[in-house]
Design a protein around this motif. Structure first.
Motif, PDB file in Angstrom:
ATOM      1  N   TYR A 184       0.828  -1.210   0.000  1.00 10.91           N
ATOM      2  CA  TYR A 184       0.000   0.000   0.000  1.00 10.91           C
ATOM      3  C   TYR A 184       0.863   1.261   0.000  1.00 10.91           C
ATOM      4  N   THR A 185       1.981   1.214   0.725  1.00 10.67           N
ATOM      5  CA  THR A 185       2.852   2.381   0.777  1.00 10.67           C
ATOM      6  C   THR A 185       3.417   2.701  -0.607  1.00 10.67           C
ATOM      7  N   MET A 186       3.858   1.689  -1.324  1.00  5.95           N
ATOM      8  CA  MET A 186       4.381   1.929  -2.671  1.00  5.95           C
ATOM      9  C   MET A 186       3.286   2.419  -3.611  1.00  5.95           C
ATOM     10  N   GLN A 187       2.066   1.920  -3.434  1.00  8.22           N
ATOM     11  CA  GLN A 187       0.968   2.387  -4.288  1.00  8.22           C
ATOM     12  C   GLN A 187       0.721   3.879  -4.084  1.00  8.22           C
ATOM     13  N   VAL A 188       0.772   4.309  -2.825  1.00  7.73           N
ATOM     14  CA  VAL A 188       0.551   5.732  -2.541  1.00  7.73           C
ATOM     15  C   VAL A 188       1.716   6.563  -3.072  1.00  7.73           C
ATOM     16  N   ILE A 189       2.946   6.079  -2.862  1.00  6.59           N
ATOM     17  CA  ILE A 189       4.114   6.813  -3.378  1.00  6.59           C
ATOM     18  C   ILE A 189       4.009   6.954  -4.898  1.00  6.59           C
ATOM     19  N   GLU A 190       3.735   5.853  -5.590  1.00  4.65           N
ATOM     20  CA  GLU A 190       3.651   5.904  -7.060  1.00  4.65           C
ATOM     21  C   GLU A 190       2.556   6.873  -7.501  1.00  4.65           C
ATOM     22  N   HIS A 191       1.403   6.821  -6.825  1.00  5.57           N
ATOM     23  CA  HIS A 191       0.284   7.697  -7.171  1.00  5.57           C
ATOM     24  C   HIS A 191       0.677   9.166  -7.023  1.00  5.57           C
ATOM     25  N   LEU A 192       1.252   9.523  -5.887  1.00  2.36           N
ATOM     26  CA  LEU A 192       1.565  10.931  -5.631  1.00  2.36           C
ATOM     27  C   LEU A 192       2.721  11.410  -6.501  1.00  2.36           C
ATOM     28  N   PHE A 193       3.649  10.537  -6.830  1.00  2.00           N
ATOM     29  CA  PHE A 193       4.743  10.924  -7.736  1.00  2.00           C
ATOM     30  C   PHE A 193       4.215  11.100  -9.161  1.00  2.00           C
ATOM     31  N   LEU A 194       3.348  10.192  -9.612  1.00  2.00           N
ATOM     32  CA  LEU A 194       2.752  10.343 -10.942  1.00  2.00           C
ATOM     33  C   LEU A 194       1.975  11.645 -11.044  1.00  2.00           C
ATOM     34  N   ALA A 195       1.314  12.026  -9.952  1.00  2.00           N
ATOM     35  CA  ALA A 195       0.537  13.268  -9.952  1.00  2.00           C
ATOM     36  C   ALA A 195       1.407  14.474 -10.289  1.00  2.00           C
ATOM     37  N   ASN A 196       2.697  14.379  -9.958  1.00  2.00           N
ATOM     38  CA  ASN A 196       3.606  15.487 -10.279  1.00  2.00           C
ATOM     39  C   ASN A 196       4.422  15.197 -11.535  1.00  2.00           C
ATOM     40  N   GLY A 197       4.011  14.209 -12.305  1.00  2.00           N
ATOM     41  CA  GLY A 197       4.690  13.929 -13.576  1.00  2.00           C
ATOM     42  C   GLY A 197       5.969  13.160 -13.448  1.00  2.00           C
ATOM     43  N   VAL A 198       6.261  12.585 -12.289  1.00  2.00           N
ATOM     44  CA  VAL A 198       7.495  11.808 -12.107  1.00  2.00           C
ATOM     45  C   VAL A 198       7.309  10.434 -12.743  1.00  2.00           C
ATOM     46  N   GLN A 199       8.135  10.123 -13.731  1.00  6.27           N
ATOM     47  CA  GLN A 199       8.107   8.813 -14.369  1.00  6.27           C
ATOM     48  C   GLN A 199       9.307   7.993 -13.917  1.00  6.27           C
ATOM     49  N   LEU A 200       9.121   6.706 -13.808  1.00  8.51           N
ATOM     50  CA  LEU A 200      10.215   5.832 -13.392  1.00  8.51           C
ATOM     51  C   LEU A 200      11.208   5.621 -14.529  1.00  8.51           C
ATOM     52  N   VAL A 201      10.660   5.496 -15.756  1.00  2.00           N
ATOM     53  CA  VAL A 201      11.495   5.220 -16.929  1.00  2.00           C
ATOM     54  C   VAL A 201      11.125   6.214 -18.023  1.00  2.00           C
ATOM     55  N   ASN A 202      12.158   6.761 -18.693  1.00  3.70           N
ATOM     56  CA  ASN A 202      11.916   7.655 -19.811  1.00  3.70           C
ATOM     57  C   ASN A 202      11.549   6.850 -21.062  1.00  3.70           C
ATOM     58  N   ASP A 203      11.047   7.525 -22.071  1.00  2.00           N
ATOM     59  CA  ASP A 203      10.626   6.832 -23.288  1.00  2.00           C
ATOM     60  C   ASP A 203      11.787   6.131 -23.996  1.00  2.00           C
ATOM     61  N   ASP A 204      13.021   6.607 -23.779  1.00  2.00           N
ATOM     62  CA  ASP A 204      14.176   5.958 -24.406  1.00  2.00           C
ATOM     63  C   ASP A 204      14.718   4.802 -23.568  1.00  2.00           C
ATOM     64  N   GLY A 205      14.033   4.476 -22.485  1.00  2.00           N
ATOM     65  CA  GLY A 205      14.435   3.344 -21.657  1.00  2.00           C
ATOM     66  C   GLY A 205      15.363   3.697 -20.510  1.00  2.00           C
ATOM     67  N   SER A 206      15.847   4.927 -20.463  1.00  2.00           N
ATOM     68  CA  SER A 206      16.720   5.336 -19.356  1.00  2.00           C
ATOM     69  C   SER A 206      15.888   5.596 -18.104  1.00  2.00           C
ATOM     70  N   ILE A 207      16.561   5.602 -16.958  1.00  2.00           N
ATOM     71  CA  ILE A 207      15.861   5.858 -15.700  1.00  2.00           C
ATOM     72  C   ILE A 207      15.379   7.306 -15.654  1.00  2.00           C
ATOM     73  N   GLY A 208      14.123   7.495 -15.250  1.00  2.00           N
ATOM     74  CA  GLY A 208      13.541   8.830 -15.166  1.00  2.00           C
ATOM     75  C   GLY A 208      13.815   9.471 -13.819  1.00  2.00           C
ATOM     76  N   LEU A 209      12.786   9.651 -13.010  1.00  2.00           N
ATOM     77  CA  LEU A 209      12.915  10.276 -11.695  1.00  2.00           C
ATOM     78  C   LEU A 209      13.582  11.645 -11.808  1.00  2.00           C
ATOM     79  N   ASP A 210      12.997  12.487 -12.651  1.00  2.00           N
ATOM     80  CA  ASP A 210      13.477  13.853 -12.834  1.00  2.00           C
ATOM     81  C   ASP A 210      13.744  14.507 -11.475  1.00  2.00           C
ATOM     82  N   ALA A 211      14.936  15.110 -11.339  1.00  2.00           N
ATOM     83  CA  ALA A 211      15.378  15.586 -10.025  1.00  2.00           C
ATOM     84  C   ALA A 211      14.441  16.640  -9.439  1.00  2.00           C
ATOM     85  N   GLU A 212      14.051  17.622 -10.227  1.00  2.00           N
ATOM     86  CA  GLU A 212      13.220  18.703  -9.692  1.00  2.00           C
ATOM     87  C   GLU A 212      11.821  18.194  -9.316  1.00  2.00           C
ATOM     88  N   ALA A 213      11.198  17.439 -10.222  1.00  2.00           N
ATOM     89  CA  ALA A 213       9.847  16.938  -9.942  1.00  2.00           C
ATOM     90  C   ALA A 213       9.859  15.942  -8.782  1.00  2.00           C
TER      91      ALA A 213
END
Length: 443
Positions: A184-213
């Motif tokens: 449940y904790t990971m579900q909430v983290i993923e939800h709230l991070f997605l809400a701010n546009g934080v993606q885990l993986v970029n479209d080119d396959g590299s790791i996302g997690l944009d620093a500012e977002a």
């Protein structure tokens, strides 16, 4: 329940007579198996195609499918979670062309677009969406109205509400998930991070997690945690505090909807003397789409189940069944197995764009007492819940990295790093850097 027209399957009667299909399903509870066997019998009566309904525990799917694929003994149809879909398509287990043809026949625009996109591959759709649910932000609409607060649809609105309503121990502004050992904790983290546009993986396959977002998402999460009770918190404390009238906002799955209306004795509403009261449901608001400062359009978090047609299937008969089960009274009968957790991913037909949403809203929920979601929460709330599916997102599936997300949930790496930041053991800058490096190591 309104009767719906079923044109597609009726047109196939005769051509499918005497076909036999094997269907794996993760809806394994005995009462749900009875419904599925009834649905299969109805399909056989209309088309002549027999269906063997085979229950498979979700935890056993990966092992069973690998063995069946190796032995050349795949079932024709697999009802399964989206976490498996892209991987099975890439492994050559699912027939992408067959699924894409079904979606085209039913009308691509009739599906919730956010969830449909989770099944997209360069060659078409890997599977056909069946049903799903969106994670909900549940809030005390009466307290918000009394305080003149806007609904909590954004980071800013939630932070303002926390500041206005946080009055412990009488009322906690929020009950955040902090127990790293609970999914449940990971579900909430993923939800709230997605809400701010934080993606885990970029479209080119590299790791996302944009620093500012990611920084803004972490700082927001800390605001929520600071407005929560101490301790390791997960869904149980969230529900108990909200039902007791001591939480202004929580995040929960839609399975709370019947409980919150006093329909389940095992989860009593304790805000007053009557555990069967609908009082709390009547003063509760629901939000599915949240937006952060770096992602104004926002996102919702969703679970999705799909129909997969395998490469060994009797393709014509399997396609006919999927078209039939998603197009008529059979679809509502399927959703009726657990309406509070089986939202229609197909809103309606080309002729009636909201037929299934309208029908689903009239289905009864509850265990010890029953009522429809529309009756309990009203048409506007039902529509808002379903609307969340249209903008639903998940990490990594669209980039073909669903396995990475599974490892992230399984190892608890992200939950542990976020908890370390919440406890003041690391700065936000250190946490962002560690998240990026640890997730890259899992890829």
């Amino acid at each position: 329940m309104k009767r719906l027209v079923v044109p597609l399957a009726l047109a196939l009667i005769g051509s499918l007579a005497f076909a036999q299909l094997r269907m794996w399903t993760t809806q394994v509870q005995p009462e749900r198996m009875e419904v599925q066997e009834s649905i299969a019998a109805q399909f056989e009566a209309q088309t002549g195609t027999a269906i063997e309904v085979i229950p498979v525990e979700e935890s056993e799917l990966a092992t069973r499918i690998t063995a069946a694929f190796s032995a050349g003994d795949l079932p024709d149809l697999i009802y399964h979670p989206v976490s498996q879909t892209i991987g099975w398509a890439e492994a050559g287990i699912l027939d992408v062309t067959a699924a894409s043809e079904v979606i085209d026949a039913l009308g691509e625009s009739t599906f919730a677009q956010g969830l449909l996109g989770l099944n997209a591959t360069p060659d078409g759709y890997a599977a056909v969406p069946s049903d799903g649910w969106t994670q909900l932000l549940v809030y005390r609409a009466d307290l918000f109205e009394e305080a003149g607060l806007a609904p909590p649809t954004s980071y800013a609105a939630i932070e303002t509400a926390v500041e206005a309503l946080h009055d412990p121990p009488n009322t906690f502004g929020f009950v955040a998930a902090t127990d790293v050992d609970n999914d449940y904790t990971m579900q909430v983290i993923e939800h709230l991070f997605l809400a701010n546009g934080v993606q885990l993986v970029n479209d080119d396959g590299s790791i996302g997690l944009d620093a500012e977002a990611t920084t803004h998402a972490l700082e927001f999460y800390k605001t929520l945690a600071d407005a929560s009770p101490d301790g390791n918190l997960f869904w149980q404390q969230s529900r108990e505090l909200y039902f007791d009238g001591r939480a202004a906002m929580i995040v929960w799955s839609p399975f709370i909807l019947d409980e919150m209306a006093g329909l389940r004795d095992a989860a009593p509403v304790t805000i007053g003397d009557d555990p069967t009261t609908t009082e709390l449901a009547e003063v509760t608001g629901i939000v599915t789409n949240l937006a952060g400062p770096d992602h104004p359009e926002g996102a919702s978090w969703a679970a999705l189940s799909n129909w997969g047609i395998t490469v060994d299937a009797d393709t014509e008969a399997a396609q006919a069944f999927v078209e039939w089960i998603l197009d008529g009274d059979a679809y509502l009968e399927w959703l009726s197995m657990a309406p509070e957790g089986l939202f229609p991913v197909r809103n309606g037909t080309s002729a009636d764009a909201t037929a299934f949403v309208d029908g689903w809203g009239e289905l009864d929920v509850g265990v010890d007492r029953r009522a429809s979601l529309g009756e309990l929460y009203g048409e506007d709330v039902v529509n808002d819940i379903v609307a969340g599916l249209a903008v639903a997102d998940r990490w990594a599936y669209a980039q073909g990295e669903g396995a990475l997300l599974s490892r992230l949930y399984g190892t608890r790496v992200m939950a542990e790093l976020v908890r370390s930041y919440l406890d003041g053991e690391a700065t936000v800058e250190e946490t962002v850097e560690r998240l990026q490096s640890r997730v890259a190591a899992l890829q």
